[in-house]
Design a protein around this motif. Sequence first.
Motif, PDB file in Angstrom:
ATOM      1  N   UNK A 148       0.793  -1.367   0.060  1.00 30.20           N
ATOM      2  CA  UNK A 148       0.190  -0.098  -0.140  1.00 30.20           C
ATOM      3  C   UNK A 148       0.843   1.282  -0.124  1.00 30.20           C
ATOM      4  N   UNK A 149       2.262   1.310   0.147  1.00 31.02           N
ATOM      5  CA  UNK A 149       3.136   2.172  -0.075  1.00 31.02           C
ATOM      6  C   UNK A 149       3.129   2.964   1.262  1.00 31.02           C
ATOM      7  N   UNK A 150       2.783   2.245   2.492  1.00 35.40           N
ATOM      8  CA  UNK A 150       3.083   3.066   3.735  1.00 35.40           C
ATOM      9  C   UNK A 150       4.311   2.584   4.143  1.00 35.40           C
ATOM     10  N   UNK A 151       5.061   1.700   3.767  1.00 33.07           N
ATOM     11  CA  UNK A 151       6.669   1.548   4.242  1.00 33.07           C
ATOM     12  C   UNK A 151       7.229   0.803   2.947  1.00 33.07           C
ATOM     13  N   UNK A 152       8.369   0.783   3.126  1.00 24.38           N
ATOM     14  CA  UNK A 152       9.401   0.350   2.096  1.00 24.38           C
ATOM     15  C   UNK A 152      10.244  -1.013   2.809  1.00 24.38           C
ATOM     16  N   UNK A 153      10.171  -2.071   2.158  1.00 25.77           N
ATOM     17  CA  UNK A 153      10.869  -3.220   2.786  1.00 25.77           C
ATOM     18  C   UNK A 153      12.297  -3.066   2.719  1.00 25.77           C
ATOM     19  N   UNK A 154      12.926  -2.201   1.756  1.00 22.55           N
ATOM     20  CA  UNK A 154      14.520  -1.989   1.791  1.00 22.55           C
ATOM     21  C   UNK A 154      14.685  -0.866   2.467  1.00 22.55           C
ATOM     22  N   UNK A 155      13.750  -0.153   3.067  1.00 22.66           N
ATOM     23  CA  UNK A 155      14.225   1.162   3.693  1.00 22.66           C
ATOM     24  C   UNK A 155      14.871   0.741   5.298  1.00 22.66           C
ATOM     25  N   UNK A 156      15.939   1.427   5.585  1.00 19.66           N
ATOM     26  CA  UNK A 156      16.659   1.176   6.880  1.00 19.66           C
ATOM     27  C   UNK A 156      15.944   1.597   8.137  1.00 19.66           C
ATOM     28  N   UNK A 157      15.933   1.207   9.268  1.00 17.93           N
ATOM     29  CA  UNK A 157      15.157   1.464  10.398  1.00 17.93           C
ATOM     30  C   UNK A 157      15.806   1.955  11.389  1.00 17.93           C
ATOM     31  N   UNK A 158      16.027   3.275  11.905  1.00 19.03           N
ATOM     32  CA  UNK A 158      16.790   3.529  12.876  1.00 19.03           C
ATOM     33  C   UNK A 158      16.673   2.660  14.344  1.00 19.03           C
ATOM     34  N   UNK A 159      17.940   2.596  15.000  1.00 19.79           N
ATOM     35  CA  UNK A 159      17.858   1.864  16.139  1.00 19.79           C
ATOM     36  C   UNK A 159      18.613   2.699  17.115  1.00 19.79           C
TER      37      UNK A 159
END
Length: 452
Positions: free
Chosen positions: A74-85
């Motif tokens: 649905x374009x709400x997130x990107x599977x290959x976007x980094x996630x800040x920790x």
Amino acid sequence: MLDGLRKHCAEALAGHGCPSVSVAVAERGEIVLAEAYGLADLATGRPATPGTAYALASVTKPFTATAVCVAADEGLLDLDAPVPVPGESRWSGPTVRELLRHRGGFGAHYDFHDGGGERPVDTGRYAVLFREPGSGFEYANLGYRVLGHVLEESSGQGLGEFIRHRVCEPLGLGSWHLGPSYQGPAPVAVRYTADGRPYPPRCATGHPGASEGWATATDLALFAQSYERLLRPPTAAAVRDAVPYNARLGYGLGWNVSYGDGPVVRSHGGGMGGVAAMLVTVPEQRLSVAVLSNGTGKAARDTVVRYLLDTLVPGYTDELIAPVIDDPARPMTLPPGIWAGLITTPEAPVPLTLEILADHRVEFRLNGGAPATAPALASRAWDLRTSLDLQLPTADARISSPGLGLELRLGRGRLTGVARAFKNGDAEGWMGNFLSHPCELTASPRPDGLAR
């Protein structure tokens, strides 16, 4: 098959001290078998039925992963976007895809709080990276905790609400619930310890997207049959794209996926205090099998799963669903000597002195306290592996983690790795927690007072 299943389940429950088991088989989108045996509640004598909901433990993960994939489509997130920790790290954050595959760099962790009140363990303090994201597989509830937060931030909905509205309701799964206790429409199975004591109805964790699902076996079997129709074809293919972690299994986006000879099987198991669950789907046969039980031990679950799959799936072997990490033990070869350093806990660093003895044993001192010894081994991944009954002196470990395990590797004159506070099972009380802490030691002369 049904007559044989009835006899087999009765023997499994009696032989392994399990209160009940619920079984469902779906084929071509329809439930073709739904049976339950034993008692959902020992105190009242209430029997288990196919409509009884059970806690799922880690079988929650395929639901969370499906919800994340729906959000990606649905374009709400990107599977290959980094996630800040949060916290300091020499590595960049893992991607959503890496978190789904248990390759995000987090260490092993679980915390369970049975009963009322606030959870005493702050799970967020353990969400630190132990390795470079993408560099290897480590089964990580913490990664699915982070995925839950990512989904909530991107969708503006709570995780349980999103899964219910965007995954379960479109598939007609009315029994599903996510939360510390079951709030759905079905009767619920009481969870029991290995020696038959009831757990409280409520079990809160710091990783709900990994562990807090509830459902009936029939809804589980239907979910495994139909979740792909919620996804675009490229995303469904990404779910099946599994990176191997042993000779027969890889982990895709929320599922173990078999490879090599034999049928392709997708599966996920689950276990915690009073829970042993398994979900298996064989796409070539359009067949799914769900087995749920309300006892801590997995033996009854496993024998029922084996009976069903041996009967229904030509070429089935247990290796197609057994998530064994390929890291065989070997003798420890580190030379005798003393190492000293720190276990980094969220509360404060804990000094550790470790002496490697000549007989493949090690001696520990925590905080300069009394010595304790244990045998040690090694493996392909670690140069030293050991565990013993030694309490890490932190408030979190004192709650329910009386044991200490070490996994260390030698490199550049240091022993680095992880120290884990844990409890072995629930035979002496409810299930404990499993807490991972970075550990680093350097070679040291014999400290004063340690001379033999």
